[in-house]
Each structure stands twice: as structure tokens, then as C-alpha cells.
Design a protein around this motif. Structure first.
Motif, PDB file in Angstrom:
ATOM      1  N   VAL A   1       0.912  -1.012   0.385  1.00 37.47           N
ATOM      2  CA  VAL A   1       0.657  -0.277   0.189  1.00 37.47           C
ATOM      3  C   VAL A   1       1.042   1.479   0.096  1.00 37.47           C
ATOM      4  N   PHE A   2       0.021   2.232  -1.149  1.00 37.81           N
ATOM      5  CA  PHE A   2       1.733   3.290  -1.204  1.00 37.81           C
ATOM      6  C   PHE A   2       0.602   4.675   0.174  1.00 37.81           C
ATOM      7  N   HIS A   3       1.450   5.933   0.533  1.00 39.57           N
ATOM      8  CA  HIS A   3       1.297   7.084   1.086  1.00 39.57           C
ATOM      9  C   HIS A   3       1.660   7.632   0.046  1.00 39.57           C
ATOM     10  N   VAL A   4       1.189   8.959  -0.312  1.00 39.07           N
ATOM     11  CA  VAL A   4       1.651  10.093  -1.053  1.00 39.07           C
ATOM     12  C   VAL A   4       1.690  11.221  -0.978  1.00 39.07           C
ATOM     13  N   SER A   5       2.189  12.527  -0.658  1.00 40.68           N
ATOM     14  CA  SER A   5       2.383  13.587  -0.199  1.00 40.68           C
ATOM     15  C   SER A   5       3.444  14.143  -1.235  1.00 40.68           C
ATOM     16  N   GLY A   6       2.879  15.944  -0.960  1.00 46.70           N
ATOM     17  CA  GLY A   6       3.676  17.170  -2.221  1.00 46.70           C
ATOM     18  C   GLY A   6       3.489  18.346  -1.198  1.00 46.70           C
TER      19      GLY A   6
ATOM     20  N   LEU B   1      -3.451   8.455  -6.765  1.00 47.26           N
ATOM     21  CA  LEU B   1      -3.324   7.210  -6.281  1.00 47.26           C
ATOM     22  C   LEU B   1      -4.341   5.948  -6.707  1.00 47.26           C
ATOM     23  N   ASP B   2      -4.208   5.015  -6.858  1.00 44.31           N
ATOM     24  CA  ASP B   2      -5.784   4.507  -7.176  1.00 44.31           C
ATOM     25  C   ASP B   2      -6.869   4.387  -5.514  1.00 44.31           C
ATOM     26  N   ASP B   3      -7.893   3.667  -5.926  1.00 40.53           N
ATOM     27  CA  ASP B   3      -8.890   3.798  -4.619  1.00 40.53           C
ATOM     28  C   ASP B   3      -8.342   2.482  -3.855  1.00 40.53           C
ATOM     29  N   ALA B   4      -7.529   1.568  -4.125  1.00 38.25           N
ATOM     30  CA  ALA B   4      -7.072   0.574  -3.046  1.00 38.25           C
ATOM     31  C   ALA B   4      -5.799   0.982  -2.293  1.00 38.25           C
ATOM     32  N   SER B   5      -4.900   2.263  -3.223  1.00 41.32           N
ATOM     33  CA  SER B   5      -3.582   2.644  -2.342  1.00 41.32           C
ATOM     34  C   SER B   5      -2.403   1.520  -3.243  1.00 41.32           C
ATOM     35  N   THR B   6      -3.016   0.928  -4.081  1.00 41.42           N
ATOM     36  CA  THR B   6      -1.334  -0.144  -4.803  1.00 41.42           C
ATOM     37  C   THR B   6      -0.947   0.188  -5.930  1.00 41.42           C
ATOM     38  N   GLU B   7      -1.321   1.322  -6.824  1.00 37.60           N
ATOM     39  CA  GLU B   7      -0.894   1.751  -7.589  1.00 37.60           C
ATOM     40  C   GLU B   7      -0.502   3.315  -7.653  1.00 37.60           C
TER      41      GLU B   7
ATOM     42  N   ASN C   1      -4.582   0.998 -12.582  1.00 38.62           N
ATOM     43  CA  ASN C   1      -4.987   0.315 -12.291  1.00 38.62           C
ATOM     44  C   ASN C   1      -5.441  -1.217 -13.067  1.00 38.62           C
ATOM     45  N   ALA C   2      -4.958  -0.584 -14.684  1.00 40.45           N
ATOM     46  CA  ALA C   2      -5.390  -1.616 -15.841  1.00 40.45           C
ATOM     47  C   ALA C   2      -4.396  -2.730 -16.468  1.00 40.45           C
ATOM     48  N   GLY C   3      -3.689  -3.022 -15.214  1.00 44.24           N
ATOM     49  CA  GLY C   3      -3.226  -3.812 -15.170  1.00 44.24           C
ATOM     50  C   GLY C   3      -2.044  -4.312 -16.130  1.00 44.24           C
ATOM     51  N   THR C   4      -1.235  -3.373 -16.745  1.00 40.17           N
ATOM     52  CA  THR C   4      -0.692  -2.964 -17.744  1.00 40.17           C
ATOM     53  C   THR C   4       0.170  -3.454 -17.062  1.00 40.17           C
ATOM     54  N   THR C   5       1.730  -3.735 -18.695  1.00 36.42           N
ATOM     55  CA  THR C   5       3.155  -4.098 -18.112  1.00 36.42           C
ATOM     56  C   THR C   5       4.025  -3.401 -18.382  1.00 36.42           C
ATOM     57  N   PRO C   6       5.083  -3.005 -17.473  1.00 35.33           N
ATOM     58  CA  PRO C   6       6.557  -1.692 -18.050  1.00 35.33           C
ATOM     59  C   PRO C   6       6.097  -1.489 -19.057  1.00 35.33           C
ATOM     60  N   GLU C   7       6.575  -2.867 -20.052  1.00 34.27           N
ATOM     61  CA  GLU C   7       6.999  -1.365 -20.926  1.00 34.27           C
ATOM     62  C   GLU C   7       5.646  -1.304 -21.665  1.00 34.27           C
ATOM     63  N   SER C   8       4.563  -1.946 -21.457  1.00 39.97           N
ATOM     64  CA  SER C   8       3.229  -0.946 -22.171  1.00 39.97           C
ATOM     65  C   SER C   8       3.365   0.895 -20.868  1.00 39.97           C
ATOM     66  N   ARG C   9       3.764   0.707 -20.156  1.00 43.07           N
ATOM     67  CA  ARG C   9       3.458   1.893 -19.210  1.00 43.07           C
ATOM     68  C   ARG C   9       4.331   2.545 -19.878  1.00 43.07           C
TER      69      ARG C   9
END
Lengths: 246, 116
Positions: free
Chosen positions: A2-7, A26-32, A67-75
Motif C-alpha cells: 500500500v502506498f502513501h503519497v504527499s507533496g 493513487l488508485d482506490d486501493a492505494s496499490t498503484e 490499475n489497468a493491469g498493464t506491463t512495465p513496457e506498456s506503461r
């Protein structure tokens, strides 16, 4: 994880405008998470516009793909396409207004998913990893100074005095928009930090670790870095985006 | 154009233009800048004038000590390897003080800009 972000972004103690721009989502689950920072240049108005156009374009293009389940390369491909679009928009704006002709912006972006992040950058805004109390810069500055350090023409101690220390070799809106990409594995407890050169210019990197390790959240960590930069009289705009993992 | 001005009691007494790719400094007569003073070695130091590889139209100046007895100093630090000179650096050859001035550098923009 789970990620937390601030800036935070601050005008600094000398400048009359803030040409930095930051954003994250962040996505809804804070996993991306997507973190973006831009440092504009090319005059008072131009710098603000260039960084804002770049940031808005990247968020508009990339946030829906979280959170579209993409690969690193496609990202990476998506990021490059978004950067190309941002570059086109900056060029179009420059064509409308001659006084903006010199505008451009740096970009640093981290797209964090699962246990890794892809990084993209153009210019001298940086991404750092704090892992096990050790700070590592993950990006290479696109600057004349960096080239001269690497070819041995100058040494680290010469950097504050060379006249071209602010000259970028690459920037969005001023050169080919192809970014430099990287990928970094993340473990629970790691921190990923994006910053503009206002932070590196004001605060020694070795001070960051103690400030961040004393912070009890990403919010207080970011605030501590900005406050310490301002206490040191930060001449440039100072911006930080910080992600924690647990 | 860059120059090296010799100072005595902080007053400029002579100015030498750095107008060749390599300007040699020393006590012997075959130097481009001859300093006939006891603390200066025969072949004391050399200043190179090199086009910057990344900034078109910009010259970089580097000074190297040629194994002199009493040393070459930039801003009071004895140099042990090739050292880039910045405008207004103080250069000392043995006991002789100079100020390096690069007029083009002074005109260079100090705020961030992009290399097109």
C-alpha cells in the motif's frame, strides 16, 4: 504493498513566481500510484505555463490507466506518448505567443505498481530512493555540468562555480521529447522521492535521511524537507513529492 | 576573450591575453607569460583554452601545474591536477598573484535555460 503519497511546492525565499508544478494520484486501493513533478523555465510566465501544460497533460493521459493491469513496457510506452502530446501542446502554445518562445520544462515521473516503479525524466529534476537508511539518486541530470563531470573536465567541487551550472541539455518543449526511462524494485519501508533542483540546491543530501527518518508520515516528511530548505534560504522554487511503501 | 592580470598589492600591473590554445607560464624566456621572479620555476604552469564540447561557442580555460617547486594555486588551493578556471579566480604562481578574467563568462545568463 500500500502506498502513501504527499507533496508540496514552495516559491522559495528569492523568486517572485513558482514555476514548479507537482501532482500525484493513487488508485482506490492505494496499490498503484503516479507521481509527477515539473520545473518550468523560460521567463516568468513561460516557465509557469510550460510546467502546468506538461503536468496536466501527463495526469490527463495517464491517471485513467492506473490499475489497468498493464506491463512495465506498456506503461513506458504510455508515458512516452503522453510526453509527446505534452511537447506538442507546449510547442503549440509557443507558436501563439512570441514572448513564450523560450519556455520549456523538466519532467520527472514515477509510476509505482506492485513491488516496482518505472521512472521517466527529461532535464535535471530527480528521483531518489531511500532504502535501508541509504539514499540513492536514480536519475542522471540532462545538464552540461553532468556531462563535464563524467568526462572528467570538472570535479564535484567545481560545480557551484561554473557559469553554465544551470544549462540543461534536454527539456520538454525545447528538444526531442524522448525521456530517459528507468525501473526500480521497491520493498516495504522504502521511500521514493521526486524533487526539483531547488531542494538539491538548498539542502545537502545527507541531511535528507535524518529529516525523513524522524518523520512519522509522508506529509511530515515532505514538510520537514521544505521547511529545512527555506531555513537554508532556498533561492529557487522547492518541490518534493514523496511516496512511502508498507 | 580571457586574460590574466598580475596584481601587486591588489593593483593590476600587467594584463596578459589568453589568446592561444596553450599559454605557458614560467621563468624561462621561452614562455608565453614570462615571470622573472625567484619563486617561479622555469616551466611553471600552462593554461589551455579549449572549446566546450557541449556548449557551442563557449571556451573553457584549464590550468595545470608543470611540476613547479613552489606550486600553482587557484583561490589559495594548491592544484595537483588540471583545474578549470572561472572568471575572477585568483591564481598564484609561486609568490606572484594574478586574477583570471573571462569576459564572455560574465555575460553568461545565470538563470536556468535550455540548450536548444
Amino acid at each position: 504493498m500500500v502506498f502513501h503519497v504527499s507533496g508540496l511546492t514552495d516559491i522559495g525565499t528569492v523568486r517572485t513566481s513558482n514555476q514548479d508544478a507537482i501532482d500525484w494520484c493513487l488508485d482506490d486501493a492505494s496499490t498503484e500510484a503516479l507521481l509527477v513533478l515539473a520545473d518550468g523555465m523560460g521567463g516568468y510566465q513561460g516557465g509557469e505555463e510550460a510546467s502546468r501544460i506538461a503536468l496536466d497533460t501527463l495526469m490527463e493521459s495517464l491517471a485513467p490507466a492506473l490499475n489497468a493491469g498493464t506491463t512495465p513496457e506498456s506503461r513506458k510506452q504510455s508515458v512516452q506518448l503522453a510526453l509527446n502530446l505534452a511537447s506538442e501542446r507546449i510547442e503549440a502554445r509557443k507558436a501563439q505567443a512570441p514572448d513564450l518562445a523560450k519556455m520549456g520544462t523538466t519532467i520527472v515521473l514515477a509510476w509505482v505498481s506492485g513491488n516496482s516503479a518505472i521512472l521517466a525524466h527529461i532535464g535535471d529534476s530527480r528521483c531518489y530512493l531511500l532504502h535501508n537508511e541509504s539514499l540513492q539518486c536514480l536519475t542522471r541530470d540532462d545538464t552540461v555540468v553532468q556531462n563535464m563531470l563524467e568526462d572528467g573536465s570538472i570535479r564535484e567541487r567545481d560545480v557551484p562555480n561554473v557559469p553554465f551550472r544551470n544549462v540543461l541539455t534536454r527539456a520538454l518543449g525545447a528538444s526531442d521529447a524522448t525521456a530517459t526511462f528507468g525501473e526500480v524494485p521497491l520493498e516495504p519501508g522504502d521511500l521514493l522521492l521526486l524533487c526539483s533542483d531547488g531542494l538539491t540546491g538548498a539542502l545537502e543530501e545527507n541531511e535528507w535521511i535524518s529529516l525523513l527518518s524522524r518523520a512519522d508520515s509522508v506529509q511530515t516528511g515532505v514538510q520537514a524537507l521544505i521547511d529545512a530548505s527555506l531555513e537554508k534560504g532556498a533561492k529557487d522554487n522547492v518541490s518534493v513529492v514523496l511516496l512511502s511503501t508498507n | 576573450m580571457a586574460s590574466l592580470s598580475q596584481l601587486v598589492d591588489s593593483v593590476v600591473v600587467t594584463t596578459f591575453e589568453i589568446d592561444k590554445p596553450e599559454v605557458r607560464l614560467g621563468r624561462r624566456t621561452n614562455n608565453d607569460i614570462r615571470i622573472d621572479e625567484i619563486s617561479v620555476s622555469g616551466q611553471h604552469a600552462v593554461i589551455e583554452c579549449v572549446p566546450n564540447a557541449y556548449l557551442e561557442g563557449t571556451m573553457d580555460y584549464y590550468i595545470t601545474d608543470k611540476g613547479s617547486t613552489n606550486g600553482t594555486f587557484v583561490n589559495d588551493l594548491r592544484i595537483t591536477e588540471r583545474q578549470r578556471l572561472n572568471s575572477n579566480d585568483r591564481v598564484r604562481i609561486g609568490w606572484n598573484e594574478f586574477r583570471f578574467v573571462d569576459e564572455d563568462e560574465n555575460a553568461m545568463e545565470k538563470t536556468a535555460y535550455i540548450l536548444d
